[in-house]
Design a protein around this motif. Structure first.
Motif, PDB file in Angstrom:
ATOM      1  N   ILE A  22       0.838  -1.196   0.000  1.00 16.16           N
ATOM      2  CA  ILE A  22       0.000   0.000   0.000  1.00 16.16           C
ATOM      3  C   ILE A  22       0.873   1.246   0.000  1.00 16.16           C
ATOM      4  O   ILE A  22       1.855   1.327   0.741  1.00 16.16           O
ATOM      5  CB  ILE A  22      -0.954  -0.010   1.208  1.00 16.16           C
ATOM      6  CG1 ILE A  22      -1.885  -1.206   1.066  1.00 16.16           C
ATOM      7  CG2 ILE A  22      -1.727   1.286   1.298  1.00 16.16           C
ATOM      8  CD1 ILE A  22      -3.048  -1.242   1.989  1.00 16.16           C
ATOM      9  N   ARG A  23       0.498   2.201  -0.845  1.00 15.81           N
ATOM     10  CA  ARG A  23       1.216   3.470  -0.937  1.00 15.81           C
ATOM     11  C   ARG A  23       0.383   4.567  -0.282  1.00 15.81           C
ATOM     12  O   ARG A  23      -0.802   4.694  -0.523  1.00 15.81           O
ATOM     13  CB  ARG A  23       1.482   3.823  -2.396  1.00 15.81           C
ATOM     14  CG  ARG A  23       2.134   5.202  -2.545  1.00 15.81           C
ATOM     15  CD  ARG A  23       2.520   5.489  -3.947  1.00 15.81           C
ATOM     16  NE  ARG A  23       3.573   4.548  -4.301  1.00 15.81           N
ATOM     17  CZ  ARG A  23       4.108   4.450  -5.495  1.00 15.81           C
ATOM     18  NH1 ARG A  23       3.703   5.218  -6.460  1.00 15.81           N
ATOM     19  NH2 ARG A  23       5.053   3.580  -5.743  1.00 15.81           N
ATOM     20  N   PHE A  24       1.041   5.368   0.526  1.00 15.44           N
ATOM     21  CA  PHE A  24       0.452   6.526   1.188  1.00 15.44           C
ATOM     22  C   PHE A  24       0.489   7.675   0.181  1.00 15.44           C
ATOM     23  O   PHE A  24       1.556   8.073  -0.276  1.00 15.44           O
ATOM     24  CB  PHE A  24       1.302   6.852   2.415  1.00 15.44           C
ATOM     25  CG  PHE A  24       0.820   7.993   3.241  1.00 15.44           C
ATOM     26  CD1 PHE A  24       0.114   7.754   4.410  1.00 15.44           C
ATOM     27  CD2 PHE A  24       1.078   9.305   2.887  1.00 15.44           C
ATOM     28  CE1 PHE A  24      -0.301   8.808   5.203  1.00 15.44           C
ATOM     29  CE2 PHE A  24       0.662  10.355   3.672  1.00 15.44           C
ATOM     30  CZ  PHE A  24      -0.035  10.102   4.836  1.00 15.44           C
ATOM     31  N   CYS A  25      -0.662   8.205  -0.199  1.00 16.82           N
ATOM     32  CA  CYS A  25      -0.718   9.294  -1.181  1.00 16.82           C
ATOM     33  C   CYS A  25      -1.476  10.482  -0.600  1.00 16.82           C
ATOM     34  O   CYS A  25      -2.416  10.305   0.182  1.00 16.82           O
ATOM     35  CB  CYS A  25      -1.437   8.839  -2.447  1.00 16.82           C
ATOM     36  SG  CYS A  25      -0.629   7.494  -3.308  1.00 16.82           S
ATOM     37  N   VAL A  26      -1.070  11.658  -1.005  1.00 18.35           N
ATOM     38  CA  VAL A  26      -1.789  12.873  -0.652  1.00 18.35           C
ATOM     39  C   VAL A  26      -2.372  13.421  -1.952  1.00 18.35           C
ATOM     40  O   VAL A  26      -1.677  13.508  -2.962  1.00 18.35           O
ATOM     41  CB  VAL A  26      -0.869  13.917   0.017  1.00 18.35           C
ATOM     42  CG1 VAL A  26      -1.662  15.151   0.420  1.00 18.35           C
ATOM     43  CG2 VAL A  26      -0.165  13.316   1.231  1.00 18.35           C
ATOM     44  N   ASP A  27      -3.642  13.783  -1.922  1.00 21.34           N
ATOM     45  CA  ASP A  27      -4.340  14.270  -3.115  1.00 21.34           C
ATOM     46  C   ASP A  27      -4.120  15.781  -3.251  1.00 21.34           C
ATOM     47  O   ASP A  27      -4.810  16.570  -2.626  1.00 21.34           O
ATOM     48  CB  ASP A  27      -5.831  13.939  -3.003  1.00 21.34           C
ATOM     49  CG  ASP A  27      -6.609  14.338  -4.242  1.00 21.34           C
ATOM     50  OD1 ASP A  27      -6.022  14.937  -5.167  1.00 21.34           O
ATOM     51  OD2 ASP A  27      -7.815  14.038  -4.292  1.00 21.34           O
ATOM     52  N   TYR A  28      -3.149  16.143  -4.075  1.00 21.76           N
ATOM     53  CA  TYR A  28      -2.797  17.551  -4.272  1.00 21.76           C
ATOM     54  C   TYR A  28      -3.460  18.158  -5.513  1.00 21.76           C
ATOM     55  O   TYR A  28      -3.025  19.191  -6.002  1.00 21.76           O
ATOM     56  CB  TYR A  28      -1.280  17.695  -4.398  1.00 21.76           C
ATOM     57  CG  TYR A  28      -0.528  17.462  -3.118  1.00 21.76           C
ATOM     58  CD1 TYR A  28      -0.758  18.251  -1.990  1.00 21.76           C
ATOM     59  CD2 TYR A  28       0.422  16.460  -3.022  1.00 21.76           C
ATOM     60  CE1 TYR A  28      -0.061  18.041  -0.821  1.00 21.76           C
ATOM     61  CE2 TYR A  28       1.128  16.243  -1.854  1.00 21.76           C
ATOM     62  CZ  TYR A  28       0.880  17.041  -0.761  1.00 21.76           C
ATOM     63  OH  TYR A  28       1.571  16.831   0.398  1.00 21.76           O
ATOM     64  N   ARG A  29      -4.512  17.553  -6.030  1.00 24.01           N
ATOM     65  CA  ARG A  29      -5.118  18.062  -7.276  1.00 24.01           C
ATOM     66  C   ARG A  29      -5.562  19.512  -7.165  1.00 24.01           C
ATOM     67  O   ARG A  29      -5.356  20.296  -8.100  1.00 24.01           O
ATOM     68  CB  ARG A  29      -6.287  17.182  -7.702  1.00 24.01           C
ATOM     69  CG  ARG A  29      -5.826  15.832  -8.258  1.00 24.01           C
ATOM     70  CD  ARG A  29      -6.979  14.988  -8.677  1.00 24.01           C
ATOM     71  NE  ARG A  29      -7.735  14.603  -7.492  1.00 24.01           N
ATOM     72  CZ  ARG A  29      -8.806  13.828  -7.504  1.00 24.01           C
ATOM     73  NH1 ARG A  29      -9.258  13.341  -8.646  1.00 24.01           N
ATOM     74  NH2 ARG A  29      -9.425  13.505  -6.391  1.00 24.01           N
ATOM     75  N   GLN A  30      -6.147  19.896  -6.045  1.00 25.59           N
ATOM     76  CA  GLN A  30      -6.603  21.289  -5.895  1.00 25.59           C
ATOM     77  C   GLN A  30      -5.420  22.253  -5.836  1.00 25.59           C
ATOM     78  O   GLN A  30      -5.467  23.338  -6.417  1.00 25.59           O
ATOM     79  CB  GLN A  30      -7.492  21.436  -4.656  1.00 25.59           C
ATOM     80  CG  GLN A  30      -8.782  20.637  -4.735  1.00 25.59           C
ATOM     81  CD  GLN A  30      -9.628  21.011  -5.939  1.00 25.59           C
ATOM     82  OE1 GLN A  30      -9.816  22.185  -6.252  1.00 25.59           O
ATOM     83  NE2 GLN A  30     -10.126  20.005  -6.643  1.00 25.59           N
ATOM     84  N   LEU A  31      -4.353  21.873  -5.163  1.00 18.74           N
ATOM     85  CA  LEU A  31      -3.146  22.702  -5.119  1.00 18.74           C
ATOM     86  C   LEU A  31      -2.523  22.801  -6.512  1.00 18.74           C
ATOM     87  O   LEU A  31      -2.098  23.865  -6.947  1.00 18.74           O
ATOM     88  CB  LEU A  31      -2.139  22.118  -4.129  1.00 18.74           C
ATOM     89  CG  LEU A  31      -0.798  22.841  -4.002  1.00 18.74           C
ATOM     90  CD1 LEU A  31      -0.983  24.278  -3.534  1.00 18.74           C
ATOM     91  CD2 LEU A  31       0.125  22.072  -3.063  1.00 18.74           C
ATOM     92  N   ASN A  32      -2.479  21.674  -7.217  1.00 16.49           N
ATOM     93  CA  ASN A  32      -1.880  21.652  -8.551  1.00 16.49           C
ATOM     94  C   ASN A  32      -2.619  22.558  -9.539  1.00 16.49           C
ATOM     95  O   ASN A  32      -2.007  23.112 -10.448  1.00 16.49           O
ATOM     96  CB  ASN A  32      -1.820  20.223  -9.091  1.00 16.49           C
ATOM     97  CG  ASN A  32      -0.795  19.388  -8.352  1.00 16.49           C
ATOM     98  OD1 ASN A  32       0.123  19.901  -7.730  1.00 16.49           O
ATOM     99  ND2 ASN A  32      -0.968  18.076  -8.411  1.00 16.49           N
ATOM    100  N   LYS A  33      -3.931  22.730  -9.336  1.00 16.62           N
ATOM    101  CA  LYS A  33      -4.716  23.600 -10.224  1.00 16.62           C
ATOM    102  C   LYS A  33      -4.257  25.054 -10.156  1.00 16.62           C
ATOM    103  O   LYS A  33      -4.382  25.784 -11.125  1.00 16.62           O
ATOM    104  CB  LYS A  33      -6.200  23.529  -9.867  1.00 16.62           C
ATOM    105  CG  LYS A  33      -6.885  22.272 -10.320  1.00 16.62           C
ATOM    106  CD  LYS A  33      -8.365  22.313  -9.935  1.00 16.62           C
ATOM    107  CE  LYS A  33      -9.050  21.020 -10.303  1.00 16.62           C
ATOM    108  NZ  LYS A  33     -10.476  21.039  -9.892  1.00 16.62           N
ATOM    109  N   VAL A  34      -3.743  25.477  -9.004  1.00 16.36           N
ATOM    110  CA  VAL A  34      -3.363  26.884  -8.825  1.00 16.36           C
ATOM    111  C   VAL A  34      -1.847  27.085  -8.812  1.00 16.36           C
ATOM    112  O   VAL A  34      -1.371  28.189  -8.562  1.00 16.36           O
ATOM    113  CB  VAL A  34      -3.992  27.481  -7.545  1.00 16.36           C
ATOM    114  CG1 VAL A  34      -5.504  27.481  -7.640  1.00 16.36           C
ATOM    115  CG2 VAL A  34      -3.530  26.736  -6.303  1.00 16.36           C
TER     116      VAL A  34
END
Length: 180
Positions: free
Chosen positions: A50-62
């Motif tokens: 299992i890989r620990f991931c952080v969802d940075y999609r909102q940060l990446n948008k800006v």
């Protein structure tokens, strides 16, 4: 930017806490009081781990996108043509070798508290370009001569002279522990 945490199953939560403890011990993350927060998710890899991931999609948008060019894989294949000896350098958790500037924007929350990264996490929009630029600097003078790097994969190649291949490998031996 604060995005509320996602619900994790008990199994995912326990695994996240275990991985968080490992990252704290390895100084990959630190405790945080950041106004930012991004949700974590646990992703099952092909090998079942299992890989620990952080969802940075909102940060990446800006985020302003880096314009650093990635290596063309077809150029790599052409360069390797005629080579006989190959050694692959396994860069385990390679992005974690890159320190982050004092930055609160990588924060995430678990039940046990809030944390942020000391090193470059996976998932940031500019992580690949940053790492590729670093690899190009690290292997400057060797890149395209007998070393090819594509993102976090490094290949040392030599046409048909094993002793020369060993000489090429020795140029990088100071960076790695020799096996006992």
């Amino acid at each position: 930017m604060f995005i509320k945490p996602r619900r994790l199953s008990q199994f995912e939560y326990e695994k996240a806490e275990s991985l968080k403890n490992e990252m704290l011990k390895s100084n990959v993350i630190r405790e945080s009081s950041s106004p930012y927060n991004f949700p974590i998710l646990m992703v099952t890899k092909k090998d079942g781990s299992i890989r620990f991931c952080v969802d940075y999609r909102q940060l990446n948008k800006v985020t302003k996108k880096s314009k650093y060019p990635l290596t063309n894989p077809y150029s790599c294949f052409e360069k390797l043509s005629g080579s006989y000896y190959f050694s692959s350098l396994d860069l385990v958790s390679a992005y974690w070798s890159v320190p982050m500037a004092e930055e609160e924007k990588t924060a995430f929350t678990l039940r046990s508290g809030k944390y942020e990264f000391n090193v470059m996490p996976f998932g940031l929009t500019n992580a690949v370009a940053t790492f590729c630029a670093l690899m190009d600097k690290l292997f400057a003078g060797y890149q395209w001569d007998f070393v090819l790097c594509f993102i976090d994969n490094c290949l040392i190649f030599t046409p048909d002279d094993f002793d020369l291949h060993l000489t090429h490998l020795e140029k990088f031996s100071f960076r790695y522990k020799k096996p006992i």
